[in-house]
Every structure is written in C-alpha cells, then in structure tokens.
Design a protein around this motif. Structure first.
Motif, PDB file in Angstrom:
ATOM      1  N   LEU A  75      -3.981   9.461  -3.778  1.00 27.44           N
ATOM      2  CA  LEU A  75      -4.877   8.310  -3.712  1.00 27.44           C
ATOM      3  C   LEU A  75      -4.155   7.215  -2.922  1.00 27.44           C
ATOM      4  O   LEU A  75      -3.016   6.862  -3.249  1.00 27.44           O
ATOM      5  CB  LEU A  75      -5.194   7.823  -5.121  1.00 27.44           C
ATOM      6  CG  LEU A  75      -6.373   6.852  -5.272  1.00 27.44           C
ATOM      7  CD1 LEU A  75      -7.668   7.548  -4.876  1.00 27.44           C
ATOM      8  CD2 LEU A  75      -6.461   6.373  -6.713  1.00 27.44           C
ATOM      9  N   LEU A  92      -3.937   3.446  -1.915  1.00 24.36           N
ATOM     10  CA  LEU A  92      -4.453   2.148  -2.325  1.00 24.36           C
ATOM     11  C   LEU A  92      -3.350   1.096  -2.258  1.00 24.36           C
ATOM     12  O   LEU A  92      -2.168   1.413  -2.112  1.00 24.36           O
ATOM     13  CB  LEU A  92      -5.063   2.207  -3.733  1.00 24.36           C
ATOM     14  CG  LEU A  92      -4.194   2.786  -4.851  1.00 24.36           C
ATOM     15  CD1 LEU A  92      -3.230   1.761  -5.433  1.00 24.36           C
ATOM     16  CD2 LEU A  92      -5.104   3.297  -5.966  1.00 24.36           C
ATOM     17  N   PRO A  96       0.837  -1.202   0.000  1.00 26.76           N
ATOM     18  CA  PRO A  96       0.000   0.000   0.000  1.00 26.76           C
ATOM     19  C   PRO A  96       0.865   1.243   0.000  1.00 26.76           C
ATOM     20  O   PRO A  96       1.972   1.263   0.559  1.00 26.76           O
ATOM     21  CB  PRO A  96      -0.792  -0.122   1.302  1.00 26.76           C
ATOM     22  CG  PRO A  96      -0.718  -1.558   1.682  1.00 26.76           C
ATOM     23  CD  PRO A  96       0.593  -2.055   1.171  1.00 26.76           C
ATOM     24  N   ALA A  97       0.370   2.268  -0.660  1.00 28.08           N
ATOM     25  CA  ALA A  97       1.142   3.508  -0.761  1.00 28.08           C
ATOM     26  C   ALA A  97       0.178   4.646  -1.041  1.00 28.08           C
ATOM     27  O   ALA A  97      -0.987   4.435  -1.391  1.00 28.08           O
ATOM     28  CB  ALA A  97       2.183   3.386  -1.863  1.00 28.08           C
ATOM     29  N   VAL A  98       0.700   5.824  -0.841  1.00 23.24           N
ATOM     30  CA  VAL A  98      -0.052   7.030  -1.217  1.00 23.24           C
ATOM     31  C   VAL A  98       0.468   7.469  -2.583  1.00 23.24           C
ATOM     32  O   VAL A  98       1.646   7.845  -2.716  1.00 23.24           O
ATOM     33  CB  VAL A  98       0.158   8.144  -0.183  1.00 23.24           C
ATOM     34  CG1 VAL A  98      -0.631   9.376  -0.589  1.00 23.24           C
ATOM     35  CG2 VAL A  98      -0.279   7.656   1.198  1.00 23.24           C
ATOM     36  N   PHE A  99      -0.382   7.377  -3.576  1.00 31.22           N
ATOM     37  CA  PHE A  99       0.014   7.761  -4.938  1.00 31.22           C
ATOM     38  C   PHE A  99      -0.389   9.227  -5.163  1.00 31.22           C
ATOM     39  O   PHE A  99      -1.531   9.625  -4.944  1.00 31.22           O
ATOM     40  CB  PHE A  99      -0.669   6.868  -5.972  1.00 31.22           C
ATOM     41  CG  PHE A  99      -0.124   5.463  -5.968  1.00 31.22           C
ATOM     42  CD1 PHE A  99      -0.611   4.512  -5.098  1.00 31.22           C
ATOM     43  CD2 PHE A  99       0.916   5.119  -6.809  1.00 31.22           C
ATOM     44  CE1 PHE A  99      -0.093   3.223  -5.085  1.00 31.22           C
ATOM     45  CE2 PHE A  99       1.433   3.842  -6.810  1.00 31.22           C
ATOM     46  CZ  PHE A  99       0.931   2.888  -5.944  1.00 31.22           C
TER      47      PHE A  99
END
Lengths: 637, 297
Positions: free
Chosen positions: B240, B242, B228-231
């Motif tokens: 985002l 996800l 999971p990461a913050v894009f």
C-alpha cells in the motif's frame, strides 16, 4: 504574440516542473516498509484514501501552478495587441511628422520610439518605407536594420509643413508594394494644421493609422514677428521696435520678453491672454548705420523654437533722393522739407526734366517727381526700369502729365481741376506705415488744397482722400510708388506751411527708401542676392560657413545667388548682407484634432501613452497568489 | 549463548525470584501448588462440613461428629493444587515487525521465557503452544525444572512466518485442554477481533483463566512514519502506497478504537487484557503486571 520584458525570469519558469520532478523522484525513491499489518490502514475509509490521492494530485498541480505563474509573472510578459503590422504581413509606409511642433517636449522622441516599436512588430516578410513631411527617407524595404538606421538619422525639422506631400507620396510607394495588405501609419502630435490634409484626402488606398505622440495638455507662446514703427530707421535716432507675441494656449501666460541687438539687452514682462496676440514695444536707437541683427525672445517653454525671433535690417547712413521739377516752386519746399541742411538723413539732388536724362538713377534710393508735365516717354521708360530694379518713386501731380500711358496703369485721370474753394484731407489709412505715426497725434485735415488732379485708381490703393472723395495719396500695388494728386506748390496747397508737411514727406520718402528686398525669411525659403562681381559668395549660416557659386538669372544678364538651405532659423550672412530666418509661427498652434473627428473619418488612432500590449504581470502574480492560498487550504484540510 | 541465558538473564531472574504468579481463578491440579482448587479433598486445612451423600467415601466421614449427632457428615478441606499453564505464543509473520531493534516475537519470547521460569519456580506446569495460521508447536505442560530448557529451546527456534489465524488455533486448543488452567496469550492480536474474542471466550467457557498479553510495536500504536512509503504487509505481502502523515490520525483513532473495544470485550468476559509495547523492557512490563495483579488480588 507574447513577449517578455525580463526573459531571464521566463526561463526560471521551468522550475515549475520541480514539484512534478520531486513527486516522480519520490515515487522512485519510495521507502519500502515492512509493516506488521495493513489492517488498520485499510480501515481508513476508502473515500478518505480517494480524497488523499486527489489532494496529493491537487497539491502537485497547485504547487506547479504557483511556481509557474510566479516566475512567468516576474518575467513581465505582455501580449502584443492586434496593432498594425502585428502577426501579419503588411506593406506599410511610416510617415513621421517632422514639423517643428513635434519639438514640443519629448514628442519627437516618442514618435521615433513608436516608429521603432512599430517596425519591431513587423514580420520578417513585411516591407516598410519611411517618409517625413517633405522627404522620402527610405523606399519600401525589408531590411529592418536599414530602416532602423534611417530612423536614427532623423531629427525634427524647423518647418511648418503639413502632411500633404507625404500623403501624396505614400500611395505612390504602395503602388509597388509586394503584399496585399497595405497600411499607412502616421506618427504625429495630432495637430490640426498638420492633419487637415488627411481629412481632406482620406480616400487613400491603404488602411490609415494615426499614432498619437502628442501631449493632451499643452501650452505655447511664440514670438510671431518683429517690425519697426519707422519704415526706415535712421542712425542715432530712436525707433520703436514692435514685437508680436501670441499665446496659443487656453490659459493666460506671464512671460518675459528680451530684446538683444547691437550688444544691448532689454527685457520686459508681458502678460498674454489666452488664445490672443499681444504687442510689446521696445525703444531702440541704432547708433551706427549699416547692417544690424538682433533677436526678440521669450523665456523658453516646452516648444522653444518659436520663442525666439531673429531680425535683420540695414540702416543707411543717408538716403540719396533725386527730386525732379521744372518749376522751382514745385520742388523748392519739397527739397527744403527733406534736406533743410547738408547733414540731414536725406541727400537731396534736384534736377529739372532735361537733367533727368544725364542722371544715374541707380545712385538714388528714391526719386521724387514734382509735376511731371514735361517728362518724355524716354524719361518714363527709365523710371519704369528704375522701378523694376527696386527703386522708389514719388509723383506729385499738378496736372495731367504729357505722357498719360505711364500713369494710366494706376488709374484714370479725369480732367477738371478744381479752381475755386479748397478741399482738405478727410480720410486717412492710419494702418499704413506712412500714417501710423500720425494717428492721435496730428490733425491731417488742417492743410488746404486749392487744386488737385482727379484720379480714379485702377491698380493702386488709396492711402488718403480729400473731403470731396477724390484720392489724395495712392500707392501702386505693383511697384514702389506713391502718387499724390496735388503737388507742393504753395499756390495749390498750404500744406507746405503746415507742421504736418515735413514729417509727412519724411514718412513718404523713408517708406519709399526701404530696401527693395526683405531681410526676413521663413525657414525653407530661398534667399536671393546679387552675385558678387567676381569670385564666390561667402555664406555664413547658423550651421557653419561655406562658399557658393553664382548662377545666372533667367531673362537677364544679371547674376544672382539663390540660397535654398535655410532649414535652420537664425541669422544668415550672404556676402555683406544679413538675413533673418524664422520659423513660421502658425506651427506653434498645437490645437489637436478631436479624436472623434478622426474616428468618424475611418482613421484609427493609436495613443502613444496607451499600451500597445496587455501587461500580464499583474494577472499572473494574482494567479500565483491564489494558487498559493489554495495550497495552504489544501494542506489544512 | 544458549537459549536459557539469552532469555533469562540474571537480572531478570533476580527480579522474578521475588514474585509469583497466582491464578486468580480456581484451577484444577494434582500437585501441591499455590493455587486454590475447587475441589475439597484431602488437605491440611479444614474448610467445612457437609451432609453425607450416598457414594461419598466412608473415610471422609467425620466420626466424631457422628458420635455427637448421630448424623453422618463429611469433612471438606481447602486443597492447594498445582496450575497448568499454557503459554500461547503467536509466531505469525506480523510478529516479526521490529522498529526499534526488538521484534515482537523476540519480545514475546522473552515474556514467555520469564513466565515459564516463574511458573515452574512455583512448581506449576507450563506448556507451550506456538501458532500462526495453524498450530505449530504443542509442548504439554510439565512442572519439572528440566522442562524449562525444553521450552526455551523451542522458543529459541521460533521464526515468524505465515498469516495469523488466532481463532482457529484457540478454538482447537480450547477443545483440547480439558482441565482448567491458565491460558496466557502472547500475541499482537492483529486478526479478526470478533473471532479472537470468541475464541478467548471459548477458553473461558471451559473455565480457564485467560491472560492476554498484547504485544505491539510503538510504530504500530502511533504510526510515526515520516514521508510517503510503500507499506508491505509482513503476512500477506500486499502493498500500500501512502503518506503516513496524511493517515496517521485516522490510523491512531482506528487502532485505539479497535483495541479499546477489544479490552472492553475481554473485560466483560473476565479476560485479563494487558497491552505492552516492545520499547518497554519486558521484565519491567511483566513485573508491573504481576504487581498490579497481586494488588488487585
């Protein structure tokens, strides 16, 4: 209340928070990625994103649940059911049935464990008392440690008490209870005998619980008694020892019976039908006179304390007998029958009525009075005292005595002596020790009796009767005395010429010559013996030796010793005398109360083998497995 | 290192020397070049006769044919002319993305430099247009050798920024560029597909030959992120959160579908669409493309 059998695993259940922690940590440590365009990410369907978020949340919940239920399940949790004393304040009396039936298998241990568990379930403000069937162990107390220590000190007894005393004492204790809710919890094997008082007295001012610590499928045999065929065994003469064995169970038993006495051991196999008694006879010869002890025992079963029966007897070297008769013909045959020579078992002394006054009656075990027509009132008073001291008296009547007052207490003598014809003995009580040996072996109807005294018994039992219906031999119900309504003068009977004569007299006089006291006691009874002239009475019990001081008897100047500490079966030696103490065999009947009967009487039964708790282990592990499957499905979706 | 040597390494130049870029479609031009002109003017190679029409120049009348036929015919020649190529280089914020060390802009810049060299070597004119949300730089096409340095210098100073508005820039350029030429688009095309296709069609409407080099990063194509990461959008700065693993399949499908449609639409409009990823050496990618183009004629 929830408890844990393995509480350390319960602490590991905190690891269930790890998915949440990892989730939060990941949130904090989320990588920030600069991406060229979120265009295509946004093109992923909104509902897909919603489902992904939901899936993430569900996975978090599921993973937390898996760890939580897994570790909680491994900690073996249980929920204590609503049992007496749980989760509420209560004043309670614990009654531990310590009758010897509780020694069956591990019944007693289970009862103690159940009592301990019960105490552990009480709140700190509850109070409890402990009773056995005969003793108050502890009054109402909140000191848990003290109560536990009291429980630890208890052992199953040897007595056959029921719960009468305890059920009487419990309400008395609860009358001082501090708490409004009161209970009586009985830890027992549900034996009918023990619990019968509970059914009779169920209106107790408390809620009653019965904790079943017994065994459903029980079986038990017991040696219930030992007797001798001869009322008074003689040295160097075989006697027959009869052992009674009872099977209380519902299945036949094949057992081995062992007689141990005077250094000899003899065994016999015995088959005992269900719910019945069997007799086994041993032939035993006591070579020496004196005190003898022994045991008759079965091979042990689950209740060993009634598998052994102790006996004690005293065999005299000779039996001193005093015969009193004025007419030589009255005592001649009597004396010859008892002592044909000077070496016989009976040491016979013959006196006439005047000679009775000078005789020391205490030297004789039995006094035979042939035709007591000339005995005076003083003579009868001495005989009466002799009887009170335990002596045996045989009276053969030819005519009514001059002093009727003495015999009047036993019956009414009617006048009229048969003067023509004869009668024979037609009815005999062969169950009586005197006549037992003659059954099927001798024809007691052969002797003829030409005259006899008609005697209507009042306070005596008829042992045999003549053919005209009038009694021949009678036994006093209050003293050791046999009355024959015909003497042994050949002019009145030809019994003296019959083969029956000698053995009959032997049986009568040995019967009368028995010790005036028993040497066999049940556990808990008091043994009374004459005190030694000087000093203390030395006592040896199965538990050890010690000395006892004598105590005076009431109403007489005779000093005696009453020994009350007979709580353990075995041989007790008080001074020079041996006594056998045995359990009361009826306690070996472990027939249980039907639970329906107890329930019908408003008594709640708590089964010892039924869990007092609900084990949650299986439920929790099943839940953990289900949640694990759910996690797998979520990951696949 | 100057921009020339940065973008045109010797080995690249060596490779480019052996190849040329011919316009597939006829283009207009003044100077003599490689490309066929639709116009029949003075040239060395006779093409065909046609009847004289009033207004034609008399000097183009073939008098020998007149002598023979008493009719006036004009000689038309195949005339080779020079190409005007316009390199449209996207320098929006999305072109800054780099997962393997080389950003898309750098990659595109190398491509643009190579193409500039190639075209100038062919004595074609090359112009440069850089754009993001709007037109940033416009360098008119020139064919002088010195023009290469001008182009490279401009390319070297490019910094990716801003949002993408391909369509607006393309429409404006389509109106601005009068003569037919070669339009080479160097962009990731991460914009509204319909608008971009329409804008490219505008070029085609104006008779330009259009070559589109879609430059992508491998991660853009495959979305190979882990965990999971913050894009964050490089252009809009929107974020985002996800888990890439959860959306990878959908992303790849959506991405492929988008550009397959793009390719198909471009094909329908005779736009040469070519997608490259920045993990492929640009010279190899370019040479492969040119070779393929050469085989296809």
């Amino acid at each position: 209340m929830i408890g844990f059998l393995l509480p350390k695993f319960a602490w590991l259940a905190l690891l269930a928070l790890s998915p949440i922690a990892i989730h939060l940590l990941n949130r904090l440590r989320l990588q920030r990625i600069d991406f060229s365009s979120l265009q295509f990410l946004r093109e992923v369907r909104r509902e897909r994103f919603n489902w992904l978020r939901l899936k993430e949340l569900l996975l978090l919940i599921v993973r937390t649940a898996v760890l939580l239920f897994l570790f909680l399940g491994l900690s073996r949790p249980f929920v204590r059911l609503d049992r007496p004393g749980t989760r509420r304040e209560v004043s309670t009396v614990l009654i531990l049935d310590d009758s010897y039936s509780m020694r069956y298998g591990t019944t007693w241990e289970r009862a103690l464990d159940a009592a301990r568990n019960y105490l552990n379930q009480l709140t700190a403000t509850s109070e409890a008392a402990i009773l056995t069937t005969t003793t108050q162990i502890s009054g109402l107390s909140r000191n848990r440690q003290q109560l536990m220590t009291a429980l630890d000190s208890l052992t199953a007894g040897w007595q056959a008490h029921d719960l009468s005393w305890a059920l009487e004492r419990a309400p008395q204790l609860l009358a001082d209870a501090l708490l409004p809710r009161q209970e009586i919890v009985i830890f027992t094997d549900l034996q009918q005998r023990s619990l019968a008082p509970l059914i009779r007295n169920r209106n107790l001012p408390a809620t009653i619980f019965v904790r079943d610590c017994g065994t459903q499928d029980w079986k038990n045999c017991a040696v219930t008694g030992v007797t001798f065929r001869e009322p008074l065994p003689e040295p160097q003469r075989p006697t027959r020892l009869v052992a009674r064995i009872r099977n209380y169970g519902t299945q036949a038993e094949n057992r081995t019976l062992t007689l141990q006495s005077s250094g000899t051991v003899e065994t016999q196999p015995v088959r005992i039908p269900p719910n019945s008694e069997t007799r086994v006879e041993f032939e035993k010869e006591f070579s020496q006179p004196g005190q003898h002890t022994g045991t008759v025992s079965l091979d042990q079963d689950s209740l060993p304390c009634d598998d052994q029966y102790f006996f004690a007897l005293s065999i005299p070297r000779r039996l001193p007998v005093l015969l009193i008769g004025d007419d030589p013909n009255d005592v001649h045959y009597l004396a010859r029958a008892l002592a044909p020579d000077s070496e016989g078992f009976f040491a016979v002394t013959v006196r006439n009525s005047p000679g009775l006054k000078a005789a020391d009656l205490n030297q004789f075990k039995v006094i035979g009075i042939a035709n007591p027509a000339r005995l005076t009132l003083l003579d009868w008073q001495r005989i009466e005292q002799y009887l009170r001291q335990g002596g045996g008296v045989f009276i053969a009547l030819a005519r009514e005595p001059a002093e009727e007052g003495f015999l009047a207490r036993y019956g009414r003598i009617s006048t009229g002596v048969r003067t023509s014809g004869f009668v024979t003995v037609s009815r005999v009580n062969y169950q009586h020790p005197i006549f037992q040996v003659f059954e099927h072996r001798a024809d007691v109807s052969i002797p003829r009796f030409f005259s006899h005294v008609r005697f209507e018994p009042i306070n005596a039992d008829v042992l045999s009767s003549f053919s005209d219906g009038s009694p021949y031999l009678l036994e006093s119900r209050t003293e050791r005395m046999i009355i024959a309504t015909c003497d042994f003068n050949p002019s009145r009977t030809d019994l003296v010429f019959r083969a029956l004569f000698v053995p009959l007299l032997h049986r009568i006089f040995t019967y009368l010559g028995q010790e005036p006291f028993t040497r066999n006691y049940p556990v808990g009874d008091t043994i009374t013996v004459p005190a030694p002239p000087v000093g203390l009475l030395r006592v040896r019990t199965p538990e050890g030796e010690f000395n006892i001081a004598a105590a005076s008897e009431e109403r007489s100047d005779r000093r005696s010793v009453k020994f009350r500490d007979t709580r353990v079966p075995g041989i007790y030696q008080l001074g020079a005398d041996n006594f056998a103490v045995n359990v009361r065999s009826e306690e070996g009947d472990l027939t249980r109360f039907a639970e329906s009967d107890l329930s019908r009487n408003g008594i709640t039964i708590l089964k010892d083998h039924a869990p007092a708790t609900n084990d949650l282990t299986q439920l929790l592990l099943t839940l953990a497995a289900l949640f694990l499957i759910a996690e797998i499905l979520l990951l696949v979706l | 290192m100057d921009s020339y040597h940065r973008y045109l390494k010797p080995e690249v130049i060596a490779k480019l020397k052996r190849i040329d870029l011919k316009a597939r479609l006829v283009v207009e031009g003044f100077l003599t070049g490689l490309h066929k002109s639709p116009f029949k003017g003075f040239s060395v190679e006779f093409a065909e006769y046609r009847s004289y029409l009033p207004g034609d120049e008399l000097k183009r009348v073939d008098w020998k044919v007149y002598a023979k036929t008493d009719r006036f015919y004009i000689r038309e020649y195949e005339e080779e002319t020079n190409l005007k190529a316009y390199l449209l280089l996207d320098c929006s914020g999305s072109m800054a993305y780099a997962s393997a060390g080389v950003s898309k802009l750098e990659y595109a810049s190398c491509l643009a430099a190579a193409l500039s060299y190639l075209l100038l070597k062919q004595k074609d004119s090359v112009g440069l247009v850089t754009f993001a949300h709007r037109l940033e730089n416009y360098i008119p096409p020139r064919s002088t050798p010195a023009h290469l340095r001008v182009l490279l210098h401009t390319i070297d100073r490019l910094r990716p920024a801003g949002t993408t508005n391909v369509a607006q820039t393309f429409h404006m350029l389509a109106e601005r560029i009068k003569r037919r030429g070669l339009i080479v688009v160097l962009s990731d095309l991460l914009d509204d597909r319909e608008q971009v296709v329409n804008a490219l069609r505008h070029f085609r409407h104006r008779k330009h030959e259009v070559i589109v080099f879609q430059i992508l990063d491998p991660n853009e194509r495959h979305f190979l992120f882990k965990g999971p990461a913050v894009f964050r959008d490089l252009e809009t700065q929107r974020e985002l959160i996800l888990d890439p693993r959860a959306v990878r399949r959908e992303y790849q499908s959506s991405f492929a579908q988008f550009f397959d449609e793009f390719r198909r639409r471009c094909g329908e409009s005779m736009i040469d669409f070519h997608s490259v990823t920045s993990d492929t050496p640009f010279d190899r990618a370019l040479l492969a493309y040119l070779e393929k183009r050469r085989r296809l004629g």
